[in-house]
Design a protein around this motif. Structure first.
Motif, PDB file in Angstrom:
ATOM      1  N   ASN A  92       3.278  54.768  21.042  1.00 63.08           N
ATOM      2  CA  ASN A  92       2.188  53.940  20.493  1.00 63.08           C
ATOM      3  C   ASN A  92       1.843  52.788  21.431  1.00 63.08           C
ATOM      4  O   ASN A  92       1.612  51.667  21.002  1.00 63.08           O
ATOM      5  N   TRP A  93       1.779  53.107  22.735  1.00 65.48           N
ATOM      6  CA  TRP A  93       1.595  52.051  23.725  1.00 65.48           C
ATOM      7  C   TRP A  93       0.253  51.347  23.598  1.00 65.48           C
ATOM      8  O   TRP A  93       0.097  50.208  24.035  1.00 65.48           O
ATOM      9  N   GLN A  94      -0.762  51.967  22.982  1.00 61.22           N
ATOM     10  CA  GLN A  94      -2.088  51.364  22.888  1.00 61.22           C
ATOM     11  C   GLN A  94      -2.307  50.554  21.618  1.00 61.22           C
ATOM     12  O   GLN A  94      -3.383  49.997  21.424  1.00 61.22           O
ATOM     13  N   THR A  95      -1.312  50.491  20.738  1.00 62.91           N
ATOM     14  CA  THR A  95      -1.441  49.689  19.517  1.00 62.91           C
ATOM     15  C   THR A  95      -0.338  48.638  19.470  1.00 62.91           C
ATOM     16  O   THR A  95       0.705  48.772  20.121  1.00 62.91           O
ATOM     17  N   TYR A  96      -0.581  47.603  18.671  1.00 60.12           N
ATOM     18  CA  TYR A  96       0.329  46.465  18.617  1.00 60.12           C
ATOM     19  C   TYR A  96       0.932  46.300  17.222  1.00 60.12           C
ATOM     20  O   TYR A  96       0.308  46.650  16.216  1.00 60.12           O
ATOM     21  N   GLY A  97       2.129  45.727  17.192  1.00 63.84           N
ATOM     22  CA  GLY A  97       2.783  45.404  15.938  1.00 63.84           C
ATOM     23  C   GLY A  97       2.580  43.948  15.574  1.00 63.84           C
ATOM     24  O   GLY A  97       2.047  43.146  16.348  1.00 63.84           O
ATOM     25  N   ALA A  98       3.005  43.598  14.381  1.00 66.10           N
ATOM     26  CA  ALA A  98       3.001  42.207  13.932  1.00 66.10           C
ATOM     27  C   ALA A  98       4.072  41.437  14.705  1.00 66.10           C
ATOM     28  O   ALA A  98       4.910  42.046  15.390  1.00 66.10           O
ATOM     29  N   PRO A  99       4.058  40.109  14.644  1.00 62.00           N
ATOM     30  CA  PRO A  99       5.135  39.354  15.274  1.00 62.00           C
ATOM     31  C   PRO A  99       6.499  39.855  14.816  1.00 62.00           C
ATOM     32  O   PRO A  99       6.737  39.991  13.609  1.00 62.00           O
ATOM     33  N   THR A 100       7.368  40.163  15.774  1.00 59.57           N
ATOM     34  CA  THR A 100       8.646  40.815  15.466  1.00 59.57           C
ATOM     35  C   THR A 100       9.778  40.127  16.214  1.00 59.57           C
ATOM     36  O   THR A 100       9.785  40.104  17.451  1.00 59.57           O
ATOM     37  N   LYS A 101      10.733  39.606  15.467  1.00 60.02           N
ATOM     38  CA  LYS A 101      11.869  38.939  16.085  1.00 60.02           C
ATOM     39  C   LYS A 101      12.678  39.931  16.917  1.00 60.02           C
ATOM     40  O   LYS A 101      12.871  41.083  16.525  1.00 60.02           O
ATOM     41  N   ASP A 102      13.132  39.464  18.076  1.00 63.40           N
ATOM     42  CA  ASP A 102      13.943  40.242  19.011  1.00 63.40           C
ATOM     43  C   ASP A 102      13.182  41.368  19.704  1.00 63.40           C
ATOM     44  O   ASP A 102      13.791  42.255  20.304  1.00 63.40           O
ATOM     45  N   PHE A 103      11.848  41.339  19.626  1.00 59.00           N
ATOM     46  CA  PHE A 103      11.068  42.300  20.396  1.00 59.00           C
ATOM     47  C   PHE A 103      11.035  41.825  21.843  1.00 59.00           C
ATOM     48  O   PHE A 103      10.471  40.781  22.154  1.00 59.00           O
ATOM     49  N   ASP A 104      11.645  42.592  22.732  1.00 64.27           N
ATOM     50  CA  ASP A 104      11.608  42.222  24.138  1.00 64.27           C
ATOM     51  C   ASP A 104      10.295  42.722  24.735  1.00 64.27           C
ATOM     52  O   ASP A 104       9.660  43.633  24.197  1.00 64.27           O
ATOM     53  N   GLU A 105       9.885  42.134  25.839  1.00 67.66           N
ATOM     54  CA  GLU A 105       8.608  42.508  26.432  1.00 67.66           C
ATOM     55  C   GLU A 105       8.617  43.959  26.916  1.00 67.66           C
ATOM     56  O   GLU A 105       9.605  44.445  27.452  1.00 67.66           O
ATOM     57  N   MET A 106       7.500  44.651  26.680  1.00 69.20           N
ATOM     58  CA  MET A 106       7.289  46.005  27.192  1.00 69.20           C
ATOM     59  C   MET A 106       6.111  45.974  28.150  1.00 69.20           C
ATOM     60  O   MET A 106       5.076  45.380  27.842  1.00 69.20           O
ATOM     61  N   VAL A 107       6.282  46.626  29.280  1.00 74.29           N
ATOM     62  CA  VAL A 107       5.253  46.639  30.305  1.00 74.29           C
ATOM     63  C   VAL A 107       4.915  48.084  30.649  1.00 74.29           C
ATOM     64  O   VAL A 107       5.806  48.935  30.756  1.00 74.29           O
ATOM     65  N   PHE A 108       3.622  48.346  30.822  1.00 73.13           N
ATOM     66  CA  PHE A 108       3.165  49.692  31.153  1.00 73.13           C
ATOM     67  C   PHE A 108       2.277  49.644  32.399  1.00 73.13           C
ATOM     68  O   PHE A 108       1.393  48.788  32.517  1.00 73.13           O
ATOM     69  N   ASN A 109       2.534  50.556  33.320  1.00 73.24           N
ATOM     70  CA  ASN A 109       1.753  50.672  34.544  1.00 73.24           C
ATOM     71  C   ASN A 109       0.624  51.675  34.328  1.00 73.24           C
ATOM     72  O   ASN A 109       0.884  52.821  33.929  1.00 73.24           O
ATOM     73  N   LEU A 110      -0.599  51.269  34.598  1.00 75.63           N
ATOM     74  CA  LEU A 110      -1.757  52.115  34.346  1.00 75.63           C
ATOM     75  C   LEU A 110      -2.528  52.377  35.633  1.00 75.63           C
ATOM     76  O   LEU A 110      -2.612  51.510  36.505  1.00 75.63           O
ATOM     77  N   GLN A 111      -3.107  53.563  35.711  1.00 77.92           N
ATOM     78  CA  GLN A 111      -4.014  53.894  36.798  1.00 77.92           C
ATOM     79  C   GLN A 111      -5.413  54.022  36.206  1.00 77.92           C
ATOM     80  O   GLN A 111      -5.710  54.990  35.514  1.00 77.92           O
ATOM     81  N   PRO A 112      -6.297  53.026  36.422  1.00 78.79           N
ATOM     82  CA  PRO A 112      -7.594  53.010  35.740  1.00 78.79           C
ATOM     83  C   PRO A 112      -8.595  54.011  36.325  1.00 78.79           C
ATOM     84  O   PRO A 112      -8.494  54.416  37.479  1.00 78.79           O
ATOM     85  N   ILE A 113      -9.558  54.381  35.486  1.00 73.69           N
ATOM     86  CA  ILE A 113     -10.688  55.211  35.892  1.00 73.69           C
ATOM     87  C   ILE A 113     -11.895  54.303  36.044  1.00 73.69           C
ATOM     88  O   ILE A 113     -12.162  53.459  35.180  1.00 73.69           O
ATOM     89  N   ALA A 114     -12.646  54.484  37.113  1.00 76.47           N
ATOM     90  CA  ALA A 114     -13.808  53.630  37.389  1.00 76.47           C
ATOM     91  C   ALA A 114     -15.067  54.476  37.528  1.00 76.47           C
ATOM     92  O   ALA A 114     -15.012  55.704  37.658  1.00 76.47           O
ATOM     93  N   ASP A 115     -16.221  53.795  37.509  1.00 73.21           N
ATOM     94  CA  ASP A 115     -17.486  54.492  37.724  1.00 73.21           C
ATOM     95  C   ASP A 115     -17.730  54.676  39.220  1.00 73.21           C
ATOM     96  O   ASP A 115     -16.863  54.365  40.053  1.00 73.21           O
TER      97      ASP A 115
END
Length: 401
Positions: free
Chosen positions: A262-285
């Motif tokens: 569920n990398w594209q959706t977010y949760g409510a404020p959550t105690k002990d949630f450590d940061e998650m980082v995702f590397n993306l390769q964007p599509i351009a015009d």
């Protein structure tokens, strides 16, 4: 006849130069305006009213810091700090905020920050901006190599501007430009200088950043830049969504693997949630342009960033949905590279280089999405760019620190 034409050309040239008014607020040659203010009424400009005001802060670790605020009555209020790399503190308009609530609740003067503290994480002691420039000499997570400490996200965000100037066009729609010169000059190491520029038309819901980085040295020099752009409430909330046209997504590390589903959706404020980082390769015009956004659960508020993948080829998405007091925030981060240490980024070929005298330009347009219609337009553009391309969800991080 020829003299008349020449005279006309000279008049036209000087008329063009006189089409704007400018003020130097800071200059290392001896100019320092301190507290300062102008507005459209003083300048006798018609159209959308605006105010420009600089304040010098006092008390605590913000002693001596400066905040320059551009206020457009029917548009946006944009606050930036000339003391902190010309970075954006917060943007507000139409009841929507772009920015977040960091535990760092002062505009910390860089004089009170030791970037090498906490094993190279001292940068975090001033981190509260809506947009901070990570770079330019290096960026990414801290690392030590050959006896040299590369601290978290470089030095630009903690570099006071050597020169600050404000320019207001005399002719409608009276575009405002706020420019600052950042110098990363070190004996025997680097001579990188960046002219930052914020461009805004009063009444608009968007603004543009245009930065020009130049290697002023006689030798080639590497560079990196990540535009670390941060958003929280009222946009970020449970079931808020991240939107961007991408070819692929991969977890930054093993911890982020847990969030791939569920990398594209977010949760409510959550105690002990450590940061998650995702590397993306964007599509351009076809012109290299793309856009990324975060929108609230109802789809009637959001923020979008348009950028040029020829300048900023990669995109990082940062999730930090910890408690509100700890820092409930997400980051949309266009860059030349990902947030791995500079040593890894160089090994994997993402560190750029400038030859002597060479420059690189970076242009990003930020939009506050004030209603469902604005959100829908961005969503439609992203769907068009995504087209039939299926997102490749990679399970393995592209690097290990």
């Amino acid at each position: 006849m020829h003299k008349t034409l020449l005279a006309g050309a000279v008049i036209a040239m000087f008329s063009g130069q006189a089409a704007a008014q400018s003020w130097v607020l800071t200059d290392t040659q001896g100019t320092e305006k301190g507290d300062w203010r102008i507005d459209s009424r003083q300048l006798k400009l018609s159209g959308e009213p605006f105010t420009l005001e600089q304040q010098v802060l006092h008390g605590g670790k913000q002693e001596g810091s400066k905040v320059l605020t551009l206020t457009s009555k029917n548009g946006l209020t944009i606050a930036l700090s000339p003391t902190r790399g010309m970075d954006l503190l917060h943007v507000n308009g139409h009841g929507v905020r772009l920015g977040w609530d960091s535990p760092v609740d002062e505009v910390v003067n860089p004089a009170y920050i030791n970037l090498e503290s906490r094993n190279g994480l001292g940068w975090l002691e001033g981190f509260n901006e809506m947009m901070v420039r990570c770079g330019f000499e290096w960026t990414g997570h801290p690392v030590t190599k050959d006896g040299r400490i590369y601290t978290l996200h470089g030095k630009a965000g903690n570099t006071p501007a050597s020169k600050v100037e404000v320019i207001v066009d005399d002719q409608a729609p009276h575009e405002i430009r706020i420019r600052g010169l950042l110098k990363e000059n070190t004996f025997k190491k680097a001579r990188l200088e960046t002219w930052t520029e914020l461009r805004y038309v009063p009444g608009a819901d968007s603004f543009t950043l245009h930065d020009v980085l130049t290697n002023q040295a006689d030798y080639p020099h590497d560079y990196e830049i990540i535009y670390h752009s941060n958003f929280s409430t009222p946009i970020l909330e449970e079931n808020a969504r991240f939107l961007a046209p991408v070819k692929s997504v991969s977890p930054f590390n093993d911890y982020a693997k847990k969030g791939l589903e569920n990398w594209q959706t977010y949760g409510a404020p959550t105690k002990d949630f450590d940061e998650m980082v995702f590397n993306l390769q964007p599509i351009a015009d076809s012109n290299g342009k793309t856009v990324a956004a975060v929108v609230n659960s109802k789809g009637d508020k959001g923020a979008a960033i348009e950028f040029d993948t020829r300048q900023l080829p990669v995109l990082t998405m940062w999730k930090n949905t910890d408690t509100l007091k700890q820092g409930y925030v997400t980051g949309i981060e266009p860059g030349t590279n990902y947030a791995y240490p500079v040593t890894i980024e160089k090994e994997q070929g993402r560190v750029k280089q400038l030859q002597p005298g060479q420059s690189a330009e970076f242009t990003l347009t930020y939009s506050l999405l004030k209603d469902a219609s604005a959100v829908q337009k961005v969503e439609e553009r992203i769907k068009t760019l995504q087209g039939e391309t299926k997102i490749n969800v990679e399970q393995t991080p592209i690097a290990v620190e």
